[in-house]
Design a protein around this motif. Structure first.
Motif, PDB file in Angstrom:
ATOM      1  N   GLN A  26      86.282  62.321  60.538  1.00  0.00           N
ATOM      2  CA  GLN A  26      85.530  61.601  61.562  1.00  0.00           C
ATOM      3  C   GLN A  26      84.355  62.428  62.080  1.00  0.00           C
ATOM      4  OE1 GLN A  26      88.233  60.525  64.662  1.00  0.00           O
ATOM      5  NE2 GLN A  26      88.547  58.453  63.880  1.00  0.00           N
ATOM      6  N   ILE A  27      84.611  63.686  62.351  1.00  0.00           N
ATOM      7  CA  ILE A  27      83.561  64.569  62.862  1.00  0.00           C
ATOM      8  C   ILE A  27      82.430  64.692  61.851  1.00  0.00           C
ATOM      9  CG2 ILE A  27      83.023  66.949  63.500  1.00  0.00           C
ATOM     10  CD1 ILE A  27      85.856  67.111  64.703  1.00  0.00           C
ATOM     11  N   ILE A  28      82.779  64.818  60.584  1.00  0.00           N
ATOM     12  CA  ILE A  28      81.760  64.933  59.534  1.00  0.00           C
ATOM     13  C   ILE A  28      80.889  63.679  59.508  1.00  0.00           C
ATOM     14  CG2 ILE A  28      81.391  65.031  57.037  1.00  0.00           C
ATOM     15  CD1 ILE A  28      83.913  66.818  56.891  1.00  0.00           C
ATOM     16  N   PHE A  29      81.522  62.505  59.536  1.00  0.00           N
ATOM     17  CA  PHE A  29      80.760  61.259  59.498  1.00  0.00           C
ATOM     18  C   PHE A  29      79.967  61.059  60.790  1.00  0.00           C
ATOM     19  CE2 PHE A  29      83.178  60.291  55.758  1.00  0.00           C
ATOM     20  CZ  PHE A  29      82.393  59.375  55.066  1.00  0.00           C
ATOM     21  N   TRP A  30      80.510  61.541  61.905  1.00  0.00           N
ATOM     22  CA  TRP A  30      79.780  61.437  63.161  1.00  0.00           C
ATOM     23  C   TRP A  30      78.519  62.287  63.114  1.00  0.00           C
ATOM     24  CZ3 TRP A  30      78.105  64.423  67.267  1.00  0.00           C
ATOM     25  CH2 TRP A  30      77.742  63.735  68.431  1.00  0.00           C
ATOM     26  N   ILE A  31      78.620  63.474  62.540  1.00  0.00           N
ATOM     27  CA  ILE A  31      77.450  64.349  62.391  1.00  0.00           C
ATOM     28  C   ILE A  31      76.426  63.703  61.454  1.00  0.00           C
ATOM     29  CG2 ILE A  31      76.656  66.573  61.484  1.00  0.00           C
ATOM     30  CD1 ILE A  31      79.310  67.770  62.463  1.00  0.00           C
ATOM     31  N   ILE A  32      76.913  63.086  60.376  1.00  0.00           N
ATOM     32  CA  ILE A  32      76.012  62.376  59.465  1.00  0.00           C
ATOM     33  C   ILE A  32      75.307  61.242  60.201  1.00  0.00           C
ATOM     34  CG2 ILE A  32      75.908  60.888  57.425  1.00  0.00           C
ATOM     35  CD1 ILE A  32      78.209  62.559  56.247  1.00  0.00           C
ATOM     36  N   GLY A  33      76.077  60.492  60.998  1.00  0.00           N
ATOM     37  CA  GLY A  33      75.486  59.409  61.782  1.00  0.00           C
ATOM     38  C   GLY A  33      74.443  59.908  62.754  1.00  0.00           C
ATOM     39  N   LEU A  34      74.722  61.036  63.404  1.00  0.00           N
ATOM     40  CA  LEU A  34      73.762  61.627  64.337  1.00  0.00           C
ATOM     41  C   LEU A  34      72.498  62.060  63.600  1.00  0.00           C
ATOM     42  CD1 LEU A  34      73.308  62.513  67.286  1.00  0.00           C
ATOM     43  CD2 LEU A  34      74.275  64.754  66.660  1.00  0.00           C
ATOM     44  N   ALA A  35      72.670  62.609  62.394  1.00  0.00           N
ATOM     45  CA  ALA A  35      71.515  63.033  61.601  1.00  0.00           C
ATOM     46  C   ALA A  35      70.653  61.835  61.220  1.00  0.00           C
ATOM     47  CB  ALA A  35      71.993  63.769  60.346  1.00  0.00           C
ATOM     48  N   ILE A  36      71.301  60.711  60.866  1.00  0.00           N
ATOM     49  CA  ILE A  36      70.548  59.494  60.538  1.00  0.00           C
ATOM     50  C   ILE A  36      69.791  59.002  61.763  1.00  0.00           C
ATOM     51  CG2 ILE A  36      70.752  57.074  59.852  1.00  0.00           C
ATOM     52  CD1 ILE A  36      73.150  57.880  58.124  1.00  0.00           C
ATOM     53  N   PHE A  37      70.439  59.068  62.925  1.00  0.00           N
ATOM     54  CA  PHE A  37      69.783  58.642  64.161  1.00  0.00           C
ATOM     55  C   PHE A  37      68.542  59.489  64.436  1.00  0.00           C
ATOM     56  CE2 PHE A  37      69.094  58.977  68.734  1.00  0.00           C
ATOM     57  CZ  PHE A  37      68.960  57.641  69.076  1.00  0.00           C
ATOM     58  N   PHE A  38      68.676  60.820  64.313  1.00  0.00           N
ATOM     59  CA  PHE A  38      67.525  61.699  64.543  1.00  0.00           C
ATOM     60  C   PHE A  38      66.432  61.452  63.503  1.00  0.00           C
ATOM     61  CE2 PHE A  38      70.405  64.572  67.064  1.00  0.00           C
ATOM     62  CZ  PHE A  38      69.686  64.454  68.236  1.00  0.00           C
ATOM     63  N   ALA A  39      66.848  61.122  62.261  1.00  0.00           N
ATOM     64  CA  ALA A  39      65.852  60.796  61.238  1.00  0.00           C
ATOM     65  C   ALA A  39      65.076  59.541  61.629  1.00  0.00           C
ATOM     66  CB  ALA A  39      66.536  60.595  59.884  1.00  0.00           C
ATOM     67  N   LEU A  40      65.763  58.545  62.191  1.00  0.00           N
ATOM     68  CA  LEU A  40      65.084  57.332  62.638  1.00  0.00           C
ATOM     69  C   LEU A  40      64.054  57.643  63.731  1.00  0.00           C
ATOM     70  CD1 LEU A  40      68.158  54.924  62.789  1.00  0.00           C
ATOM     71  CD2 LEU A  40      66.169  54.634  61.296  1.00  0.00           C
ATOM     72  N   VAL A  41      64.359  58.635  64.557  1.00  0.00           N
ATOM     73  CA  VAL A  41      63.462  58.984  65.668  1.00  0.00           C
ATOM     74  C   VAL A  41      62.302  59.867  65.209  1.00  0.00           C
ATOM     75  CG1 VAL A  41      63.294  60.158  67.891  1.00  0.00           C
ATOM     76  CG2 VAL A  41      65.304  58.756  67.377  1.00  0.00           C
ATOM     77  N   PHE A  42      62.616  60.910  64.439  1.00  0.00           N
ATOM     78  CA  PHE A  42      61.606  61.919  64.109  1.00  0.00           C
ATOM     79  C   PHE A  42      61.016  61.759  62.706  1.00  0.00           C
ATOM     80  CE2 PHE A  42      64.443  63.952  67.259  1.00  0.00           C
ATOM     81  CZ  PHE A  42      63.506  64.169  68.255  1.00  0.00           C
ATOM     82  N   PHE A  43      61.752  61.134  61.793  1.00  0.00           N
ATOM     83  CA  PHE A  43      61.268  60.873  60.436  1.00  0.00           C
ATOM     84  C   PHE A  43      61.575  59.407  60.112  1.00  0.00           C
ATOM     85  CE2 PHE A  43      62.820  65.246  60.778  1.00  0.00           C
ATOM     86  CZ  PHE A  43      61.666  65.958  60.504  1.00  0.00           C
ATOM     87  N   PRO A  44      60.879  58.485  60.778  1.00  0.00           N
ATOM     88  CA  PRO A  44      61.283  57.077  60.746  1.00  0.00           C
ATOM     89  C   PRO A  44      61.348  56.455  59.357  1.00  0.00           C
ATOM     90  CG  PRO A  44      59.117  57.365  61.775  1.00  0.00           C
ATOM     91  CD  PRO A  44      59.712  58.716  61.645  1.00  0.00           C
ATOM     92  N   LYS A  45      60.431  56.794  58.466  1.00  0.00           N
ATOM     93  CA  LYS A  45      60.471  56.217  57.119  1.00  0.00           C
ATOM     94  C   LYS A  45      61.731  56.647  56.375  1.00  0.00           C
ATOM     95  CE  LYS A  45      55.516  55.564  56.342  1.00  0.00           C
ATOM     96  NZ  LYS A  45      54.358  55.879  55.473  1.00  0.00           N
ATOM     97  N   THR A  46      62.066  57.927  56.499  1.00  0.00           N
ATOM     98  CA  THR A  46      63.294  58.424  55.858  1.00  0.00           C
ATOM     99  C   THR A  46      64.521  57.811  56.515  1.00  0.00           C
ATOM    100  OG1 THR A  46      62.205  60.520  55.332  1.00  0.00           O
ATOM    101  CG2 THR A  46      64.617  60.485  55.282  1.00  0.00           C
ATOM    102  N   GLY A  47      64.505  57.722  57.832  1.00  0.00           N
ATOM    103  CA  GLY A  47      65.636  57.139  58.546  1.00  0.00           C
ATOM    104  C   GLY A  47      65.880  55.699  58.160  1.00  0.00           C
ATOM    105  N   VAL A  48      64.802  54.907  58.056  1.00  0.00           N
ATOM    106  CA  VAL A  48      64.921  53.508  57.647  1.00  0.00           C
ATOM    107  C   VAL A  48      65.484  53.412  56.236  1.00  0.00           C
ATOM    108  CG1 VAL A  48      63.536  51.517  56.929  1.00  0.00           C
ATOM    109  CG2 VAL A  48      63.174  52.538  59.176  1.00  0.00           C
ATOM    110  N   LEU A  49      64.985  54.269  55.342  1.00  0.00           N
ATOM    111  CA  LEU A  49      65.465  54.265  53.953  1.00  0.00           C
ATOM    112  C   LEU A  49      66.965  54.533  53.901  1.00  0.00           C
ATOM    113  CD1 LEU A  49      64.559  54.219  50.906  1.00  0.00           C
ATOM    114  CD2 LEU A  49      64.559  56.722  51.049  1.00  0.00           C
ATOM    115  N   ILE A  50      67.426  55.550  54.633  1.00  0.00           N
ATOM    116  CA  ILE A  50      68.840  55.909  54.595  1.00  0.00           C
ATOM    117  C   ILE A  50      69.706  54.842  55.262  1.00  0.00           C
ATOM    118  CG2 ILE A  50      70.561  57.601  55.345  1.00  0.00           C
ATOM    119  CD1 ILE A  50      68.363  59.726  55.194  1.00  0.00           C
ATOM    120  N   PHE A  51      69.265  54.373  56.438  1.00  0.00           N
ATOM    121  CA  PHE A  51      70.102  53.454  57.212  1.00  0.00           C
ATOM    122  C   PHE A  51      70.160  52.074  56.579  1.00  0.00           C
ATOM    123  CE2 PHE A  51      70.962  50.467  60.674  1.00  0.00           C
ATOM    124  CZ  PHE A  51      72.114  51.031  61.210  1.00  0.00           C
TER     125      PHE A  51
END
Length: 358
Positions: A26-51
């Protein structure tokens, strides 16, 4: 004789090691989810692609074969349960009436939010991040008042109704990584009720409406959604008719067809029809989504993950999609019921709880 609390403690101790392993996952996936969230904020194109083009396309297949896995590791679920984990929740027990009302709201949210992907979310990482923050805020707020998954995962989460439709037959049943003792927070518990689907709970009028909307409406809604192109613009451009017209018309037509067919069927045949509608929903999704991912969309670069259009014949992709659809139809319609729940129900625990007024 052991009390229910003692039984629950014994159960937890016996399963402490696998429970710790699941918490680590759970912690691993939560960290992955947090990383995707930060990607959406700071690297939006990459975040959109991943999400939108990696995580979301995997989700329907995961719900069909292993809903419990998603219920265990969903980062949003883990986040909104934090008030309960830190003993900050008032742990009120939500009545069945309010659970039904919030499940109706969750279906409305699904039918409202998903069409907004075309004009807003599919090409805007910041807007997607704001959407996630709003959902998290709603879930956490409810988590301060209500017990365990009744606060979000089994009521107002827009994905929960889809989980119930797709997740009737399970490949495997997993340990419950959130609940160490069952507090009967949701009745019936979707996690531990075998062969559960939205049509199983239909005592009240609103429960019947909920079942009809998600069972009857989803295949047509998905078909209609794929007939609408993304708006390729950094500035959100919203037109209600083009955004909601075809998805809602498709859902309405699908519901009318479902009601027409049900009028001729007995209970057993209706169960088969529900399975066919579930198979139709996920099959329609992948019929359109997989070609999109690999550059074969009729709408330019909508939903593109990686373009294989110049290196792979389209018939190969079509054959792959047909194979996947055949598997879904066999699994959801023709395979015998597995009699498996999504997760293993932990031991019950008695406790006094307040109920939400209705």
């Amino acid at each position: 004789m052991e009390t229910n609390m003692q039984i629950s403690q014994t159960h937890f101790l016996q399963h402490q090691k696998p429970y710790r392993i699941w918490k680590l996952i759970q912690i691993i996936f939560w960290i992955i989810g947090l990383a995707i969230f930060f990607a959406l904020v700071f690297f939006p194109k990459t975040g959109v692609l991943i999400f939108w083009n990696i995580l979301i396309p995997i989700a329907p297949a995961l719900l069909v074969f292993a809903t419990g896995l998603w219920r265990n590791v969903c980062p949003l679920s883990t986040t909104v349960l934090l008030p309960r984990y830190f003993n900050l929740s008032k742990r009120n027990r939500m009545s069945v009436q309010w659970q039904t009302r919030l499940q109706f709201v969750s279906i409305l949210l699904l039918f409202i939010i998903v069409p907004l992907r075309h004009p807003i979310f599919n090409n805007n990482g910041h807007a997607t991040a704001i959407l996630l923050m709003m959902l998290i805020a709603i879930g956490i707020t409810m988590g301060f008042f209500f017990e365990w998954k009744s606060a979000w995962c089994s009521t107002i989460c827009p994905i929960h109704s889809v989980e119930k439709l797709y997740g009737e037959k399970q490949w495997l049943t997993l340990p419950n990584a959130h609940c160490t003792a069952c507090a009967n927070c949701s009745l019936p518990c979707p996690d531990s009720t075998p062969d559960f689907h939205p049509g199983k709970a239909h005592k009240s009028l609103l429960q019947k409406i909920n079942a009809l909307l998600i069972i009857g409406g989803l295949p047509g809604f998905i078909w209609g959604w794929f007939q609408v192109p993304d708006i390729q613009s950094p500035i959100p451009h919203f037109n209600a008719l083009s955004t909601y017209g075809l998805p809602w018309i498709g859902a309405t037509a699908s519901i009318i067809l479902f009601l027409f067919l049900v009028s001729f069927l007995d209970k057993k045949s209706t169960e088969i029809l529900i399975q066919m509608y579930a198979a139709a929903g996920v099959s329609i999704y992948y019929w359109y989504r997989i070609p999109e991912l690999f550059g074969f969309s009729k709408f330019s670069n909508d939903g593109l993950l990686i373009s294989l259009k110049n290196s792979l014949p389209q018939w190969v992709v079509t054959l792959f999609v047909i194979t996947i659809i055949v598997i879904f139809i066999w699994w959801l319609v023709f395979k015998k019921p597995t009699k498996k729940s999504w997760l293993i129900r932990p031991a019950f625990v008695n406790r006094n709880n307040q109920s939400i007024q209705h």
